[in-house]
Scaffold this motif. Sequence first.
Motif, short mmCIF file in Angstrom:
data_model
loop_
_atom_site.label_atom_id
_atom_site.label_comp_id
_atom_site.label_asym_id
_atom_site.label_seq_id
_atom_site.Cartn_x
_atom_site.Cartn_y
_atom_site.Cartn_z
N LYS A 109 0.72 -1.33 0.19
CA LYS A 109 0.07 -0.01 0.12
C LYS A 109 0.68 1.35 0.02
N ALA A 110 1.91 1.32 0.79
CA ALA A 110 2.94 2.34 0.81
C ALA A 110 3.47 2.64 -0.58
N ALA A 111 4.09 1.45 -1.16
CA ALA A 111 4.62 1.65 -2.36
C ALA A 111 3.71 2.22 -3.54
N ASP A 112 2.51 1.52 -3.43
CA ASP A 112 1.50 2.06 -4.35
C ASP A 112 1.19 3.69 -4.20
N ARG A 113 1.16 4.01 -2.93
CA ARG A 113 0.85 5.41 -2.58
C ARG A 113 2.00 6.19 -2.89
N LEU A 114 3.09 5.83 -3.30
CA LEU A 114 4.31 6.55 -3.50
C LEU A 114 4.83 6.60 -4.93
N GLY A 115 3.99 5.69 -5.52
CA GLY A 115 3.93 5.64 -7.02
C GLY A 115 4.90 4.56 -7.65
N PHE A 116 5.25 3.63 -6.56
CA PHE A 116 6.12 2.49 -7.11
C PHE A 116 5.27 1.48 -7.77
N ARG A 117 5.45 1.08 -8.85
CA ARG A 117 4.61 -0.04 -9.64
C ARG A 117 5.60 -1.14 -9.76
N PHE A 118 4.76 -2.49 -9.34
CA PHE A 118 5.48 -3.68 -9.51
C PHE A 118 5.15 -4.41 -10.80
N ASN A 119 5.96 -5.19 -11.32
CA ASN A 119 5.53 -5.91 -12.72
C ASN A 119 5.19 -5.09 -13.84
N ARG A 120 5.97 -3.86 -14.02
CA ARG A 120 5.39 -2.93 -14.72
C ARG A 120 5.56 -3.33 -16.56
N PHE A 121 6.42 -4.42 -16.70
CA PHE A 121 6.51 -4.98 -17.91
C PHE A 121 6.91 -6.47 -17.86
N GLU A 122 6.70 -6.91 -18.91
CA GLU A 122 6.64 -8.44 -18.88
C GLU A 122 8.13 -8.57 -19.58
N LEU A 123 9.05 -9.67 -18.91
CA LEU A 123 10.21 -9.80 -19.37
C LEU A 123 10.28 -10.77 -20.65
N ASP A 124 10.92 -10.51 -21.57
CA ASP A 124 11.08 -11.39 -22.59
C ASP A 124 12.69 -12.06 -22.60
N THR A 125 12.53 -13.30 -22.37
CA THR A 125 13.85 -14.31 -22.24
C THR A 125 14.35 -14.85 -23.63
N SER A 126 13.50 -14.67 -24.51
CA SER A 126 13.60 -15.49 -25.72
C SER A 126 15.05 -15.04 -26.36
N ARG A 127 15.30 -13.84 -26.21
CA ARG A 127 16.55 -13.28 -26.74
C ARG A 127 17.94 -13.55 -26.06
N PHE A 128 17.81 -14.20 -25.20
CA PHE A 128 19.00 -14.36 -24.47
C PHE A 128 19.56 -15.78 -24.84
N ARG A 129 20.83 -15.75 -24.71
CA ARG A 129 21.68 -17.06 -25.17
C ARG A 129 22.65 -17.38 -24.34
#
Length: 87
Positions: free
Chosen positions: A50-70
């Motif tokens: 709740k505190a993080a949300d109130r301060l504007g921190f967002r979790f899981n802002r984007f989905e990671l794409d690991t298909s390009r890692f080798r």
Amino acid sequence: MSQAHFPDWAERVMNRIREMRGGKDYDASIATRIRGTGVWADLMRERFYKAADRLGFRFNRFELDTSRFRAPPRRPRATADTPGSLF
């Protein structure tokens, strides 16, 4: 803060820790050390988000794409006569 001013705080804190760790002062399990369990752990987790949300921190802002890692290319194993080898 000192024991003279707040004599019962240390025991109260330790009681909360034990409640979050199944009655133990310390639990070597990494999952328990990081997350905790029980009512107090859930309350602390909820307050944090709740505190993080109130301060504007967002979790899981984007989905990671690991298909390009080798995996890096394998290097030949060092031998005893290889420069820089310890063994």
